[in-house]
Design a protein around this motif. Structure first.
Motif, PDB file in Angstrom:
ATOM      1  N   VAL A   1       1.355  11.909   2.143  1.00 52.74           N
ATOM      2  CA  VAL A   1       0.586  11.162   1.147  1.00 52.74           C
ATOM      3  C   VAL A   1       0.341  12.103  -0.030  1.00 52.74           C
ATOM      4  O   VAL A   1      -0.095  13.238   0.156  1.00 52.74           O
ATOM      5  CB  VAL A   1      -0.758  10.662   1.713  1.00 52.74           C
TER       6      VAL A   1
ATOM      7  N   VAL B   1      -1.130  12.360  -4.230  1.00 52.50           N
ATOM      8  CA  VAL B   1      -1.872  11.763  -5.342  1.00 52.50           C
ATOM      9  C   VAL B   1      -1.414  12.473  -6.608  1.00 52.50           C
ATOM     10  O   VAL B   1      -1.400  13.703  -6.670  1.00 52.50           O
ATOM     11  CB  VAL B   1      -3.396  11.919  -5.160  1.00 52.50           C
TER      12      VAL B   1
ATOM     13  N   CYS C   1      -1.495   6.789  -5.923  1.00 49.43           N
ATOM     14  CA  CYS C   1      -1.154   7.234  -4.571  1.00 49.43           C
ATOM     15  C   CYS C   1       0.327   6.996  -4.319  1.00 49.43           C
ATOM     16  O   CYS C   1       0.915   6.025  -4.820  1.00 49.43           O
ATOM     17  CB  CYS C   1      -2.001   6.541  -3.505  1.00 49.43           C
ATOM     18  N   TRP C   2       0.907   7.903  -3.551  1.00 46.21           N
ATOM     19  CA  TRP C   2       2.306   7.824  -3.151  1.00 46.21           C
ATOM     20  C   TRP C   2       2.384   8.104  -1.670  1.00 46.21           C
ATOM     21  O   TRP C   2       1.660   8.948  -1.161  1.00 46.21           O
ATOM     22  CB  TRP C   2       3.135   8.869  -3.896  1.00 46.21           C
TER      23      TRP C   2
ATOM     24  N   THR D   1       4.566   3.330  -3.533  1.00 45.15           N
ATOM     25  CA  THR D   1       3.293   3.359  -4.242  1.00 45.15           C
ATOM     26  C   THR D   1       2.779   1.932  -4.347  1.00 45.15           C
ATOM     27  O   THR D   1       3.568   0.977  -4.334  1.00 45.15           O
ATOM     28  CB  THR D   1       3.427   3.988  -5.648  1.00 45.15           C
TER      29      THR D   1
ATOM     30  N   TYR E   1      -6.180   4.506 -10.014  1.00 40.89           N
ATOM     31  CA  TYR E   1      -7.532   4.712  -9.475  1.00 40.89           C
ATOM     32  C   TYR E   1      -8.308   5.651 -10.381  1.00 40.89           C
ATOM     33  O   TYR E   1      -7.734   6.539 -11.013  1.00 40.89           O
ATOM     34  CB  TYR E   1      -7.446   5.286  -8.059  1.00 40.89           C
TER      35      TYR E   1
ATOM     36  N   SER F   1      -9.385  10.777  -7.656  1.00 37.09           N
ATOM     37  CA  SER F   1      -8.335  11.190  -6.720  1.00 37.09           C
ATOM     38  C   SER F   1      -8.707  10.797  -5.299  1.00 37.09           C
ATOM     39  O   SER F   1      -7.838  10.463  -4.495  1.00 37.09           O
ATOM     40  CB  SER F   1      -8.075  12.693  -6.819  1.00 37.09           C
TER      41      SER F   1
ATOM     42  N   ALA G   1      -7.637   7.196  -4.714  1.00 37.79           N
ATOM     43  CA  ALA G   1      -6.187   7.103  -4.558  1.00 37.79           C
ATOM     44  C   ALA G   1      -5.759   7.640  -3.198  1.00 37.79           C
ATOM     45  O   ALA G   1      -4.910   7.056  -2.519  1.00 37.79           O
ATOM     46  CB  ALA G   1      -5.486   7.864  -5.682  1.00 37.79           C
ATOM     47  N   LEU G   2      -6.361   8.742  -2.770  1.00 37.18           N
ATOM     48  CA  LEU G   2      -6.042   9.321  -1.468  1.00 37.18           C
ATOM     49  C   LEU G   2      -6.437   8.375  -0.335  1.00 37.18           C
ATOM     50  O   LEU G   2      -5.695   8.197   0.628  1.00 37.18           O
ATOM     51  CB  LEU G   2      -6.746  10.666  -1.302  1.00 37.18           C
TER      52      LEU G   2
ATOM     53  N   GLY H   1      -3.800   5.659  -0.021  1.00 38.53           N
ATOM     54  CA  GLY H   1      -2.599   6.159   0.648  1.00 38.53           C
ATOM     55  C   GLY H   1      -2.806   6.354   2.132  1.00 38.53           C
ATOM     56  O   GLY H   1      -1.965   5.996   2.957  1.00 38.53           O
ATOM     57  N   ARG H   2      -3.959   6.908   2.477  1.00 40.25           N
ATOM     58  CA  ARG H   2      -4.293   7.130   3.891  1.00 40.25           C
ATOM     59  C   ARG H   2      -4.383   5.802   4.632  1.00 40.25           C
ATOM     60  O   ARG H   2      -3.935   5.677   5.766  1.00 40.25           O
ATOM     61  CB  ARG H   2      -5.625   7.880   3.964  1.00 40.25           C
TER      62      ARG H   2
END
Length: 76
Positions: free
Chosen positions: A17, A19, A29-30, A40, A45, A48, A51-52, A55-56
């Motif tokens: 993951v 950011v 997020c990626w 993505t 967002y 950070s 965004a994290l 992704g999580r």
């Protein structure tokens, strides 16, 4: 041309993951899958951490326990 900066990178078993930050737009997020596909959600967002978390969440939903449909019954 806008350039992205890597902000955060964390690893799960077989998943990554990341950011990134774009100054004019925010954080993105990626997720890199075990098949090495980069995904993505396309959302920007404001932090950070947000965004994290997105992704999580995607990783946790993807690796969660699979539903066993073999015991399900279909009714007409």
């Amino acid at each position: 041309m806008a350039s992205d900066t890597l902000n955060t990178l964390i690893a799960f078993p077989e998943w990554i993951v990341a950011v990134t930050q774009r100054r004019s737009a925010g954080f993105f997020c990626w997720v890199i899958t075990p098949e090495l596909s980069a995904l993505t959600d396309g959302e920007a967002y404001s932090t950070s951490q947000a965004a994290l978390a997105a992704g999580r969440s995607l990783v946790q939903c993807s690796i969660g326990q699979q539903i066993d449909f073999s015991r399900c019954r279909l009714y007409d």
